[in-house]
Design a protein around this motif. Sequence first.
Motif, PDB file in Angstrom:
ATOM      1  N   ALA A  80       0.831  -1.208   0.000  1.00  0.00           N
ATOM      2  CA  ALA A  80       0.000   0.000   0.000  1.00  0.00           C
ATOM      3  C   ALA A  80       0.866   1.258   0.000  1.00  0.00           C
ATOM      4  CB  ALA A  80      -0.924  -0.008   1.215  1.00  0.00           C
ATOM      5  N   LYS A  81       1.950   1.252   0.772  1.00  0.00           N
ATOM      6  CA  LYS A  81       2.842   2.409   0.788  1.00  0.00           C
ATOM      7  C   LYS A  81       3.500   2.607  -0.571  1.00  0.00           C
ATOM      8  CE  LYS A  81       3.985   2.499   5.686  1.00  0.00           C
ATOM      9  NZ  LYS A  81       5.058   2.397   6.679  1.00  0.00           N
ATOM     10  N   LEU A  82       3.896   1.514  -1.208  1.00  0.00           N
ATOM     11  CA  LEU A  82       4.522   1.612  -2.524  1.00  0.00           C
ATOM     12  C   LEU A  82       3.537   2.136  -3.564  1.00  0.00           C
ATOM     13  CD1 LEU A  82       7.024   1.146  -4.260  1.00  0.00           C
ATOM     14  CD2 LEU A  82       6.196  -1.185  -4.654  1.00  0.00           C
ATOM     15  N   VAL A  83       2.327   1.616  -3.558  1.00  0.00           N
ATOM     16  CA  VAL A  83       1.311   2.078  -4.515  1.00  0.00           C
ATOM     17  C   VAL A  83       0.997   3.556  -4.281  1.00  0.00           C
ATOM     18  CG1 VAL A  83      -1.121   1.834  -5.178  1.00  0.00           C
ATOM     19  CG2 VAL A  83       0.311  -0.189  -4.940  1.00  0.00           C
ATOM     20  N   ALA A  84       0.860   3.948  -3.024  1.00  0.00           N
ATOM     21  CA  ALA A  84       0.577   5.349  -2.706  1.00  0.00           C
ATOM     22  C   ALA A  84       1.717   6.251  -3.159  1.00  0.00           C
ATOM     23  CB  ALA A  84       0.335   5.515  -1.212  1.00  0.00           C
ATOM     24  N   ALA A  85       2.950   5.811  -2.926  1.00  0.00           N
ATOM     25  CA  ALA A  85       4.107   6.608  -3.325  1.00  0.00           C
ATOM     26  C   ALA A  85       4.183   6.757  -4.836  1.00  0.00           C
ATOM     27  CB  ALA A  85       5.388   5.967  -2.785  1.00  0.00           C
ATOM     28  N   ILE A  86       3.949   5.685  -5.562  1.00  0.00           N
ATOM     29  CA  ILE A  86       4.000   5.743  -7.027  1.00  0.00           C
ATOM     30  C   ILE A  86       2.871   6.626  -7.564  1.00  0.00           C
ATOM     31  CG2 ILE A  86       3.699   4.367  -9.131  1.00  0.00           C
ATOM     32  CD1 ILE A  86       5.254   2.125  -7.656  1.00  0.00           C
ATOM     33  N   CYS A  87       1.680   6.491  -7.002  1.00  0.00           N
ATOM     34  CA  CYS A  87       0.538   7.291  -7.479  1.00  0.00           C
ATOM     35  C   CYS A  87       0.740   8.783  -7.220  1.00  0.00           C
ATOM     36  CB  CYS A  87      -0.749   6.819  -6.810  1.00  0.00           C
ATOM     37  SG  CYS A  87      -1.365   5.248  -7.405  1.00  0.00           S
ATOM     38  N   LEU A  88       1.185   9.144  -6.030  1.00  0.00           N
ATOM     39  CA  LEU A  88       1.388  10.571  -5.753  1.00  0.00           C
ATOM     40  C   LEU A  88       2.600  11.122  -6.492  1.00  0.00           C
ATOM     41  CD1 LEU A  88       0.474  11.584  -2.097  1.00  0.00           C
ATOM     42  CD2 LEU A  88      -0.617  12.185  -4.223  1.00  0.00           C
ATOM     43  N   ALA A  89       3.605  10.281  -6.745  1.00  0.00           N
ATOM     44  CA  ALA A  89       4.730  10.734  -7.565  1.00  0.00           C
ATOM     45  C   ALA A  89       4.250  11.017  -8.985  1.00  0.00           C
ATOM     46  CB  ALA A  89       5.833   9.678  -7.572  1.00  0.00           C
ATOM     47  N   ALA A  90       3.395  10.150  -9.510  1.00  0.00           N
ATOM     48  CA  ALA A  90       2.839  10.377 -10.847  1.00  0.00           C
ATOM     49  C   ALA A  90       1.972  11.639 -10.863  1.00  0.00           C
ATOM     50  CB  ALA A  90       2.023   9.171 -11.283  1.00  0.00           C
ATOM     51  N   LEU A  91       1.209  11.848  -9.802  1.00  0.00           N
ATOM     52  CA  LEU A  91       0.391  13.061  -9.713  1.00  0.00           C
ATOM     53  C   LEU A  91       1.269  14.306  -9.651  1.00  0.00           C
ATOM     54  CD1 LEU A  91      -2.404  14.343  -9.459  1.00  0.00           C
ATOM     55  CD2 LEU A  91      -2.224  14.023  -6.985  1.00  0.00           C
ATOM     56  N   GLY A  92       2.355  14.241  -8.903  1.00  0.00           N
ATOM     57  CA  GLY A  92       3.293  15.361  -8.852  1.00  0.00           C
ATOM     58  C   GLY A  92       3.913  15.645 -10.202  1.00  0.00           C
ATOM     59  N   PHE A  93       4.242  14.595 -10.944  1.00  0.00           N
ATOM     60  CA  PHE A  93       4.828  14.761 -12.279  1.00  0.00           C
ATOM     61  C   PHE A  93       3.832  15.398 -13.245  1.00  0.00           C
ATOM     62  CE2 PHE A  93       5.512  13.235 -16.595  1.00  0.00           C
ATOM     63  CZ  PHE A  93       6.824  13.628 -16.810  1.00  0.00           C
TER      64      PHE A  93
ATOM     65  N   GLY B  47      14.184  24.577 -14.067  1.00  0.00           N
ATOM     66  CA  GLY B  47      15.234  23.787 -13.419  1.00  0.00           C
ATOM     67  C   GLY B  47      14.763  22.372 -13.136  1.00  0.00           C
ATOM     68  N   ILE B  48      14.861  21.955 -11.875  1.00  0.00           N
ATOM     69  CA  ILE B  48      14.448  20.594 -11.494  1.00  0.00           C
ATOM     70  C   ILE B  48      13.040  20.582 -10.901  1.00  0.00           C
ATOM     71  CG2 ILE B  48      16.819  19.804 -11.150  1.00  0.00           C
ATOM     72  CD1 ILE B  48      16.281  20.087  -8.106  1.00  0.00           C
ATOM     73  N   PHE B  49      12.201  21.484 -11.346  1.00  0.00           N
ATOM     74  CA  PHE B  49      10.833  21.641 -10.845  1.00  0.00           C
ATOM     75  C   PHE B  49      10.062  20.327 -10.863  1.00  0.00           C
ATOM     76  CE2 PHE B  49       6.375  22.783 -11.857  1.00  0.00           C
ATOM     77  CZ  PHE B  49       6.058  23.478 -10.708  1.00  0.00           C
ATOM     78  N   THR B  50      10.014  19.678 -12.007  1.00  0.00           N
ATOM     79  CA  THR B  50       9.248  18.442 -12.139  1.00  0.00           C
ATOM     80  C   THR B  50       9.853  17.323 -11.315  1.00  0.00           C
ATOM     81  OG1 THR B  50       8.547  19.095 -14.355  1.00  0.00           O
ATOM     82  CG2 THR B  50       8.333  16.770 -13.799  1.00  0.00           C
ATOM     83  N   LEU B  51      11.150  17.182 -11.358  1.00  0.00           N
ATOM     84  CA  LEU B  51      11.825  16.126 -10.604  1.00  0.00           C
ATOM     85  C   LEU B  51      11.623  16.305  -9.103  1.00  0.00           C
ATOM     86  CD1 LEU B  51      13.671  13.641 -10.757  1.00  0.00           C
ATOM     87  CD2 LEU B  51      15.605  15.204 -10.625  1.00  0.00           C
ATOM     88  N   LEU B  52      11.716  17.531  -8.636  1.00  0.00           N
ATOM     89  CA  LEU B  52      11.532  17.811  -7.214  1.00  0.00           C
ATOM     90  C   LEU B  52      10.106  17.507  -6.769  1.00  0.00           C
ATOM     91  CD1 LEU B  52      12.895  18.939  -4.668  1.00  0.00           C
ATOM     92  CD2 LEU B  52      12.106  21.185  -5.379  1.00  0.00           C
ATOM     93  N   ASN B  53       9.129  17.929  -7.550  1.00  0.00           N
ATOM     94  CA  ASN B  53       7.733  17.677  -7.191  1.00  0.00           C
ATOM     95  C   ASN B  53       7.386  16.193  -7.273  1.00  0.00           C
ATOM     96  OD1 ASN B  53       7.222  20.344  -6.605  1.00  0.00           O
ATOM     97  ND2 ASN B  53       6.519  20.811  -8.658  1.00  0.00           N
ATOM     98  N   THR B  54       8.007  15.480  -8.183  1.00  0.00           N
ATOM     99  CA  THR B  54       7.800  14.036  -8.260  1.00  0.00           C
ATOM    100  C   THR B  54       8.356  13.362  -7.009  1.00  0.00           C
ATOM    101  OG1 THR B  54       7.923  14.129 -10.674  1.00  0.00           O
ATOM    102  CG2 THR B  54       8.230  11.978  -9.655  1.00  0.00           C
ATOM    103  N   GLY B  55       9.518  13.788  -6.566  1.00  0.00           N
ATOM    104  CA  GLY B  55      10.100  13.251  -5.336  1.00  0.00           C
ATOM    105  C   GLY B  55       9.263  13.564  -4.110  1.00  0.00           C
ATOM    106  N   ILE B  56       8.758  14.783  -4.040  1.00  0.00           N
ATOM    107  CA  ILE B  56       7.888  15.157  -2.924  1.00  0.00           C
ATOM    108  C   ILE B  56       6.635  14.287  -2.937  1.00  0.00           C
ATOM    109  CG2 ILE B  56       6.439  16.999  -1.966  1.00  0.00           C
ATOM    110  CD1 ILE B  56       8.554  18.978  -3.061  1.00  0.00           C
TER     111      ILE B  56
ATOM    112  N   TRP C 130       3.766  21.085   0.540  1.00  0.00           N
ATOM    113  CA  TRP C 130       5.222  20.947   0.599  1.00  0.00           C
ATOM    114  C   TRP C 130       5.873  21.342  -0.721  1.00  0.00           C
ATOM    115  CZ3 TRP C 130       7.651  21.295   4.826  1.00  0.00           C
ATOM    116  CH2 TRP C 130       7.067  20.844   6.005  1.00  0.00           C
ATOM    117  N   GLY C 131       5.197  21.076  -1.836  1.00  0.00           N
ATOM    118  CA  GLY C 131       5.729  21.518  -3.124  1.00  0.00           C
ATOM    119  C   GLY C 131       5.816  23.033  -3.195  1.00  0.00           C
TER     120      GLY C 131
END
Length: 146
Positions: A5-18, A35-44, A78-79
């Motif tokens: 569940a944590k992995l699925v949540a992390a992947i889904c919110l990373a995709a949403l951030g991207f 700059g690294i706007f997209t990469l940073l928001n994906t990580g967040i 946080w973004g």
Amino acid sequence: MPTAAKLVAAICLAALGFVTSELIKLVLPASTDFGIFTLLNTGIGFIMGWVVVGRRAGRGYSAAISNGFTGMVALVFWGLFIQAVNEMVRLAVRHRYDGPVEALAAIFELLVKFGGQMLDPVVLLTLLCGGIVTGLLTEAAAARWR
């Protein structure tokens, strides 16, 4: 402890951030240096999915919707905060502020300014739907893989 569940949540919110970052790039002027706007928001998004949404999985589908919404709000906050701090540091290096208190106050002014730039209907609808889908997929993963 890592769970599906944590992995699925992390992947889904990373995709949403991207996706949201790419939509915001379309709203802002083309001359903006991202700059690294997209990469940073994906990580967040990955971190918020793991910590906020994934931790609360397994409480039912009605709670999953609010869980996904909470994760999306955490991603946006946080973004915006990290982007505002980054911009404040960039301006502080150019001696734009008279002192540290003015620089710290500028973080919140920039946060409000950047938040106002996000008020595009497509961006807001993407965030809302993405948060709900994240919560539901996380709950499905928690129910399927125990």
